[in-house]
Design a protein around this motif. Structure first.
Motif, PDB file in Angstrom:
ATOM      1  N   ILE A   1      -0.171  -1.688  10.240  1.00  0.00           N
ATOM      2  CA  ILE A   1      -1.483  -2.202   9.850  1.00  0.00           C
ATOM      3  C   ILE A   1      -1.323  -3.008   8.567  1.00  0.00           C
ATOM      4  O   ILE A   1      -0.903  -2.462   7.537  1.00  0.00           O
ATOM      5  N   ASP A   2      -1.674  -4.274   8.616  1.00  0.00           N
ATOM      6  CA  ASP A   2      -1.497  -5.152   7.460  1.00  0.00           C
ATOM      7  C   ASP A   2      -2.718  -5.126   6.546  1.00  0.00           C
ATOM      8  O   ASP A   2      -3.820  -4.799   6.959  1.00  0.00           O
ATOM      9  N   ASN A   3      -2.488  -5.473   5.288  1.00  0.00           N
ATOM     10  CA  ASN A   3      -3.543  -5.660   4.279  1.00  0.00           C
ATOM     11  C   ASN A   3      -4.260  -4.370   3.882  1.00  0.00           C
ATOM     12  O   ASN A   3      -5.437  -4.392   3.526  1.00  0.00           O
ATOM     13  N   THR A   4      -3.556  -3.265   3.876  1.00  0.00           N
ATOM     14  CA  THR A   4      -4.216  -1.993   3.577  1.00  0.00           C
ATOM     15  C   THR A   4      -4.373  -1.727   2.083  1.00  0.00           C
ATOM     16  O   THR A   4      -4.964  -0.711   1.694  1.00  0.00           O
ATOM     17  N   LEU A   5      -3.863  -2.616   1.233  1.00  0.00           N
ATOM     18  CA  LEU A   5      -4.185  -2.548  -0.199  1.00  0.00           C
ATOM     19  C   LEU A   5      -5.258  -3.562  -0.573  1.00  0.00           C
ATOM     20  O   LEU A   5      -5.850  -3.482  -1.647  1.00  0.00           O
ATOM     21  N   TRP A   6      -5.491  -4.527   0.316  1.00  0.00           N
ATOM     22  CA  TRP A   6      -6.603  -5.480   0.196  1.00  0.00           C
ATOM     23  C   TRP A   6      -6.697  -6.106  -1.200  1.00  0.00           C
ATOM     24  O   TRP A   6      -7.691  -5.956  -1.914  1.00  0.00           O
ATOM     25  N   GLU A   7      -5.608  -6.790  -1.587  1.00  0.00           N
ATOM     26  CA  GLU A   7      -5.540  -7.489  -2.867  1.00  0.00           C
ATOM     27  C   GLU A   7      -5.866  -6.570  -4.050  1.00  0.00           C
ATOM     28  O   GLU A   7      -6.484  -6.981  -5.038  1.00  0.00           O
ATOM     29  N   PHE A   8      -5.469  -5.295  -3.939  1.00  0.00           N
ATOM     30  CA  PHE A   8      -5.656  -4.269  -4.971  1.00  0.00           C
ATOM     31  C   PHE A   8      -7.110  -3.893  -5.184  1.00  0.00           C
ATOM     32  O   PHE A   8      -7.444  -3.245  -6.182  1.00  0.00           O
TER      33      PHE A   8
ATOM     34  N   VAL B   1      -8.841  -1.860  -3.213  1.00  0.00           N
ATOM     35  CA  VAL B   1      -9.146  -0.534  -2.673  1.00  0.00           C
ATOM     36  C   VAL B   1      -9.177   0.559  -3.737  1.00  0.00           C
ATOM     37  O   VAL B   1      -9.879   1.560  -3.575  1.00  0.00           O
ATOM     38  N   ASN B   2      -8.428   0.396  -4.809  1.00  0.00           N
ATOM     39  CA  ASN B   2      -8.417   1.431  -5.845  1.00  0.00           C
ATOM     40  C   ASN B   2      -9.280   1.061  -7.047  1.00  0.00           C
ATOM     41  O   ASN B   2      -9.230   1.724  -8.082  1.00  0.00           O
ATOM     42  N   ASP B   3     -10.075   0.020  -6.927  1.00  0.00           N
ATOM     43  CA  ASP B   3     -10.948  -0.424  -8.007  1.00  0.00           C
ATOM     44  C   ASP B   3     -12.397  -0.157  -7.613  1.00  0.00           C
ATOM     45  O   ASP B   3     -12.940  -0.822  -6.731  1.00  0.00           O
ATOM     46  N   PRO B   4     -13.053   0.813  -8.262  1.00  0.00           N
ATOM     47  CA  PRO B   4     -14.415   1.171  -7.872  1.00  0.00           C
ATOM     48  C   PRO B   4     -15.430   0.056  -8.078  1.00  0.00           C
ATOM     49  O   PRO B   4     -16.561   0.138  -7.574  1.00  0.00           O
ATOM     50  N   GLU B   5     -15.049  -0.985  -8.803  1.00  0.00           N
ATOM     51  CA  GLU B   5     -15.966  -2.105  -9.004  1.00  0.00           C
ATOM     52  C   GLU B   5     -16.228  -2.862  -7.709  1.00  0.00           C
ATOM     53  O   GLU B   5     -17.252  -3.536  -7.564  1.00  0.00           O
TER      54      GLU B   5
END
Length: 220
Positions: free
Chosen positions: A168-175, A177-181
């Motif tokens: 599955i590609d793009n699972t960090l989604w340009e970083f 995913v870990n930014d609550p903003e």
């Protein structure tokens, strides 16, 4: 899809390519043509194409499902790796983009290995699942529209054989995913998918930290 590596500096990414990339000339030309169009950034990186060819060779995969074709770089990478009697079911909705793909598939002599479905992938997946003689795939590559990733995942696990691989590609989604903003629906979908995969006892999982994040799963 992501044509650049978000986790490396441009200099280090260039060095990694210089010491590891073995890109067939026809793939190089396809990549270069794709970069001339506005949506060219959607193309996978050549490193990912090479990684998938390695995975296909290691697993001896023959029956492949691909969700998201674009101009066909990933499809051609996979087709070059599978044996002559292998088959790729490639799903996309754009005739314009896949016309570029067909040109290179034909030139490479692998067009007979590729069954292109130009229709919404969810409909194709539903038809496959409901078929009493449905295919069971050795290898699945998911790189389609992100809002449907959760639904795609459900179908893909059902259609994957035991010990089969799902990428599955793009699972960090340009970083994002870990930014609550970031609270947009696409980012939320990928966050939810990542959480669901982590809890899914049907699969073994590893996230590979290159490009825009690649999740590698083996169905138990």
């Amino acid at each position: 899809m992501a044509s650049k590596n978000y986790l490396l500096t441009p200099e280090l990414a260039s060095y990694v390519q210089s010491i590891s990339l073995r890109e067939p000339e026809i793939l190089q030309r396809l990549r270069q043509e794709t970069q001339t169009i506005r949506e060219g950034k959607m193309q996978i990186s050549p490193e990912l194409g090479q990684f998938m060819r390695l995975m296909v060779s290691l697993t001896k995969a023959k029956n492949i499902l691909e969700l998201g074709v674009f101009t066909g770089y990933s499809t051609l990478s996979l087709a070059l790796a599978i044996p002559d009697d292998g088959q790729i079911l490639a799903c996309d909705v754009s005739e314009t983009w896949t016309n570029i793909a067909r040109k290179y598939w034909q030139e490479a002599g692998v067009e007979h290995k590729i069954n292109l479905r130009l229709s919404p992938a969810l409909g194709t997946l539903k038809d496959l699942t409901n078929n009493t003689n449905r295919p069971i795939f050795d290898f699945i590559f998911l790189d389609a529209d992100k809002p449907n990733y959760l639904r795609y995942y459900t179908y893909c696990i059902d259609l994957l054989k035991p010990n089969g691989l799902l990428l599955i590609d793009n699972t960090l989604w340009e970083f994002k995913v870990n930014d609550p903003e970031y609270k947009d629906s696409t980012t939320q979908t990928i966050r939810t998918l990542n959480d669901q995969i982590h809890k899914d006892e049907r699969v073994d999982v590893s996230i590979l930290l290159f490009c825009d994040g690649l999740t590698l799963l083996r169905k138990r």
